[in-house]
Scaffold this active site. Structure first.
Site, PDB file in Angstrom:
ATOM      1  N   CYS A   1       1.281  -3.434  15.312  1.00  0.00           N
ATOM      2  CA  CYS A   1       1.291  -3.040  13.903  1.00  0.00           C
ATOM      3  C   CYS A   1       0.570  -4.073  13.041  1.00  0.00           C
ATOM      4  O   CYS A   1       0.866  -5.266  13.114  1.00  0.00           O
ATOM      5  CB  CYS A   1       2.740  -2.885  13.439  1.00  0.00           C
ATOM      6  SG  CYS A   1       2.914  -2.684  11.652  1.00  0.00           S
TER       7      CYS A   1
ATOM      8  N   CYS B   1       3.852   8.164   1.181  1.00  0.00           N
ATOM      9  CA  CYS B   1       4.346   7.171   2.126  1.00  0.00           C
ATOM     10  C   CYS B   1       4.414   5.837   1.379  1.00  0.00           C
ATOM     11  O   CYS B   1       3.386   5.353   0.898  1.00  0.00           O
ATOM     12  CB  CYS B   1       3.365   7.105   3.297  1.00  0.00           C
ATOM     13  SG  CYS B   1       3.681   5.769   4.446  1.00  0.00           S
TER      14      CYS B   1
ATOM     15  N   CYS C   1       0.183   1.910   8.547  1.00  0.00           N
ATOM     16  CA  CYS C   1       0.911   0.671   8.433  1.00  0.00           C
ATOM     17  C   CYS C   1       0.093  -0.611   8.223  1.00  0.00           C
ATOM     18  O   CYS C   1      -0.216  -1.319   9.163  1.00  0.00           O
ATOM     19  CB  CYS C   1       1.705   0.527   9.732  1.00  0.00           C
ATOM     20  SG  CYS C   1       3.283  -0.246   9.501  1.00  0.00           S
TER      21      CYS C   1
ATOM     22  N   GLU D   1       0.815  -1.201   0.000  1.00  0.00           N
ATOM     23  CA  GLU D   1       0.000   0.000   0.000  1.00  0.00           C
ATOM     24  C   GLU D   1       0.852   1.256   0.000  1.00  0.00           C
ATOM     25  O   GLU D   1       2.011   1.253   0.430  1.00  0.00           O
ATOM     26  CB  GLU D   1      -0.915   0.002   1.209  1.00  0.00           C
ATOM     27  CG  GLU D   1      -0.120  -0.067   2.479  1.00  0.00           C
ATOM     28  CD  GLU D   1      -0.998  -0.401   3.663  1.00  0.00           C
ATOM     29  OE1 GLU D   1      -1.820  -1.309   3.537  1.00  0.00           O
ATOM     30  OE2 GLU D   1      -0.847   0.264   4.685  1.00  0.00           O
TER      31      GLU D   1
ATOM     32  N   CYS E   1       6.022  -7.630   6.652  1.00  0.00           N
ATOM     33  CA  CYS E   1       7.188  -7.295   7.467  1.00  0.00           C
ATOM     34  C   CYS E   1       7.463  -8.447   8.423  1.00  0.00           C
ATOM     35  O   CYS E   1       6.536  -9.059   8.947  1.00  0.00           O
ATOM     36  CB  CYS E   1       6.941  -6.014   8.268  1.00  0.00           C
ATOM     37  SG  CYS E   1       8.392  -5.465   9.207  1.00  0.00           S
TER      38      CYS E   1
ATOM     39  N   CYS F   1       6.168  -6.458  15.182  1.00  0.00           N
ATOM     40  CA  CYS F   1       5.761  -5.519  16.235  1.00  0.00           C
ATOM     41  C   CYS F   1       4.284  -5.777  16.573  1.00  0.00           C
ATOM     42  O   CYS F   1       3.455  -5.889  15.679  1.00  0.00           O
ATOM     43  CB  CYS F   1       5.984  -4.083  15.786  1.00  0.00           C
ATOM     44  SG  CYS F   1       7.700  -3.768  15.325  1.00  0.00           S
TER      45      CYS F   1
HETATM   46  N1  SAH Z   1       9.161  -0.523   9.679  1.00  0.00           N
HETATM   47  C1  SAH Z   1       9.399   0.865   9.810  1.00  0.00           C
HETATM   48  C2  SAH Z   1       8.588   1.725   8.873  1.00  0.00           C
HETATM   49  C3  SAH Z   1       7.157   1.322   8.635  1.00  0.00           C
HETATM   50  S1  SAH Z   1       6.105   1.526  10.019  1.00  0.00           S
HETATM   51  C4  SAH Z   1       9.210   1.299  11.261  1.00  0.00           C
HETATM   52  O1  SAH Z   1       8.706   0.510  12.044  1.00  0.00           O
HETATM   53  O2  SAH Z   1       9.595   2.412  11.587  1.00  0.00           O
HETATM   54  C5  SAH Z   1       5.852   3.277  10.042  1.00  0.00           C
HETATM   55  C6  SAH Z   1       5.462   3.824  11.393  1.00  0.00           C
HETATM   56  O3  SAH Z   1       4.134   3.418  11.740  1.00  0.00           O
HETATM   57  C7  SAH Z   1       6.361   3.349  12.526  1.00  0.00           C
HETATM   58  O4  SAH Z   1       6.726   4.430  13.343  1.00  0.00           O
HETATM   59  C8  SAH Z   1       5.464   2.390  13.250  1.00  0.00           C
HETATM   60  O5  SAH Z   1       5.874   2.214  14.574  1.00  0.00           O
HETATM   61  C9  SAH Z   1       4.126   3.060  13.104  1.00  0.00           C
HETATM   62  N2  SAH Z   1       2.973   2.228  13.386  1.00  0.00           N
HETATM   63  C10 SAH Z   1       2.800   0.924  13.142  1.00  0.00           C
HETATM   64  N3  SAH Z   1       1.593   0.505  13.575  1.00  0.00           N
HETATM   65  C11 SAH Z   1       0.978   1.589  14.106  1.00  0.00           C
HETATM   66  C12 SAH Z   1      -0.285   1.814  14.722  1.00  0.00           C
HETATM   67  N4  SAH Z   1      -1.155   0.825  14.864  1.00  0.00           N
HETATM   68  N5  SAH Z   1      -0.567   3.060  15.167  1.00  0.00           N
HETATM   69  C13 SAH Z   1       0.322   4.072  15.010  1.00  0.00           C
HETATM   70  N6  SAH Z   1       1.521   3.927  14.437  1.00  0.00           N
HETATM   71  C14 SAH Z   1       1.855   2.693  13.998  1.00  0.00           C
HETATM   72 FE1  SF4 Z   2       7.468  -3.871  10.581  1.00  0.00          FE
HETATM   73 FE2  SF4 Z   2       5.267  -2.676  11.466  1.00  0.00          FE
HETATM   74 FE3  SF4 Z   2       7.325  -3.110  13.124  1.00  0.00          FE
HETATM   75 FE4  SF4 Z   2       7.539  -1.264  11.182  1.00  0.00          FE
HETATM   76  S1  SF4 Z   2       6.127  -1.209  12.922  1.00  0.00           S
HETATM   77  S2  SF4 Z   2       9.038  -2.842  11.770  1.00  0.00           S
HETATM   78  S3  SF4 Z   2       6.318  -2.252   9.566  1.00  0.00           S
HETATM   79  S4  SF4 Z   2       6.091  -4.702  12.126  1.00  0.00           S
END
Ligand code: SAH
Ligand code: SF4
Length: 358
Positions: A114, A100, A327, A87, A107, A111
């Site tokens: 996410c 973005c 994300c 996306e 991934c 996390c």
């Molecule tokens: N993998 C990289 C970049 C993609 S995620 C990273 O983790 O930084 C981009 C951003 O979205 C990151 O700061 C991540 O922590 C945040 N993110 C992921 N899930 C989220 C959620 N449910 N609410 C708010 N931010 C979120």
């Molecule tokens: Fe991967 Fe989501 Fe963690 Fe970013 S926040 S590293 S996209 S699992």
């Protein structure tokens, strides 16, 4: 053969051997300066175009598009050649237009909060697949000029290191975007941050911190067990020292988890020696993680607490919240509607107080 955006300028030239030299310039200008689709580089003779289009199929096919914030935020789900989905989100602000992009399909970092992490890893993206996202967005933004690119879509850009660096260089050199307007967001792959610091790229680095004590951070971000805060802090210091560039930390505020007085104190201590900037954003609800984002009042309290502690802090707006722009969330909804899971996901989103109904 993949997208024509896999190619350097010399490689494009090689594809037009036998054609007059100016054809290469026409094609190159059409692809980059004019951000045209290959099929639309009408300065080229139709036969040449047809041959190239056959040789270099487009990497992205639109699966769905949604808009929110009165059309100033648009999000696309794309299918790649092999059916994997990614996306891309386009955001118009008063002073800039930002896309973005995704760096991986899915991934592997897992996390917990996410949606992409919950869905797991499909595969790495190729250079052309990332660049085509940018050019697609540039066309959608026209006549306004696309100014910024952030690697904050699906995937961990530093786990697809070579592709990310190549894309950054080409966006700078070929598309003419200022390096300062290119932002890589990383979950904190410490050795890759140190390597990136030596690439001579004057880009912006955002590190997704979310917690400044190892117990909490390891619960949110499994990679923290491998590169704990002390190790990550050393990599961040190297970044600041070698690049002289500003570093920023992302902090998604989670009710009762990392929005406490104590958490703000830990964050301020961690940030101080690095002079980093902090971006606060309330957590977007995801189906697989049953806690809420902090309330708007709590977000303001955290911001004020950090200011009192001398931290440079911004509250990021929750662009695209109603279309689940955080994300990986829309891809989940698209998948769910295909398999009939949508109502369940909707209900669980509501159960945790979220408005992200897709
Ligand atoms: N993998 C990289 C970049 C993609 S995620 C990273 O983790 O930084 C981009 C951003 O979205 C990151 O700061 C991540 O922590 C945040 N993110 C992921 N899930 C989220 C959620 N449910 N609410 C708010 N931010 C979120
Ligand atoms: Fe991967 Fe989501 Fe963690 Fe970013 S926040 S590293 S996209 S699992």
């Amino acid at each position: 053969m993949g997208s024509i955006y896999e190619l350097t300028r010399d490689e494009v030239g090689e594809r037009l051997v036998g054609e007059p030299r100016y054809r290469v310039d026409q094609l190159w200008r059409g692809l980059w300066a004019e951000a045209r689709r290959l099929d639309d580089v009408t300065t080229l003779p139709a036969a040449v175009r047809a041959r190239l289009v056959k040789q270099f199929p487009e990497a992205l096919r639109v699966v769905s598009e949604v808009a929110s914030d009165h059309g100033s935020t648009r999000k696309w789900v794309f299918a790649l050649g092999d059916g994997a989905t990614i996306e891309t989100v386009l955001m118009h602000y008063r002073d800039r237009v930002t896309v973005c992009v995704s760096s991986q399909a899915g991934c592997a970092m897992g996390c917990t909060f996410c949606a992409t992490g919950q869905a797991g890893f499909a595969r790495q993206l190729a250079v052309g697949e990332v660049i085509e996202q940018v050019l697609f967005a540039a066309r959608a933004a026209a006549p306004t000029r696309l100014s910024n690119v952030v690697f904050m879509g699906m995937g961990e850009p530093l786990a697809n290191y070579a592709v990310t660096v190549t894309v950054l260089r080409r966006l700078n050199e070929y598309l003419g975007l200022s390096a300062r307007h290119l932002t890589v967001s990383s979950v904190g792959v410490a050795p890759a941050i140190e390597r990136l610091a030596r690439e001579g790229l004057a880009i912006t680095l955002a590190v997704s911190l979310h917690a400044a004590n190892d117990d909490t951070r390891s619960e949110l971000i499994p990679l923290n067990r491998r590169y704990p805060l002390e190790r990550l802090g050393r990599a961040c210091a190297t970044w600041v020292e070698l690049t002289g560039r500003r570093l920023s930390f992302e902090w998604a505020l989670i009710d009762g988890v990392n929005d406490t007085e104590r958490a703000m104190g830990e964050l301020a201590d961690y940030v101080a020696p690095l002079g980093a900037h902090v971006n606060l954003i309330p957590l977007n609800p995801t189906p697989g993680y049953l806690v809420r984002g902090s309330t708007p009042a709590r977000v303001r309290e955290c911001r004020d607490a950090l200011r009192r502690l001398g931290v440079n802090v911004t509250v990021r707006d929750t662009r695209g919240r109603s279309i689940a722009a955080a994300c990986g969330q829309l891809a989940n909804v698209a998948r769910a509607s295909a398999t009939g899971e949508l109502t369940i996901r909707r209900r669980s989103a509501r159960a945790i107080g979220g408005g992200a109904s897709g």
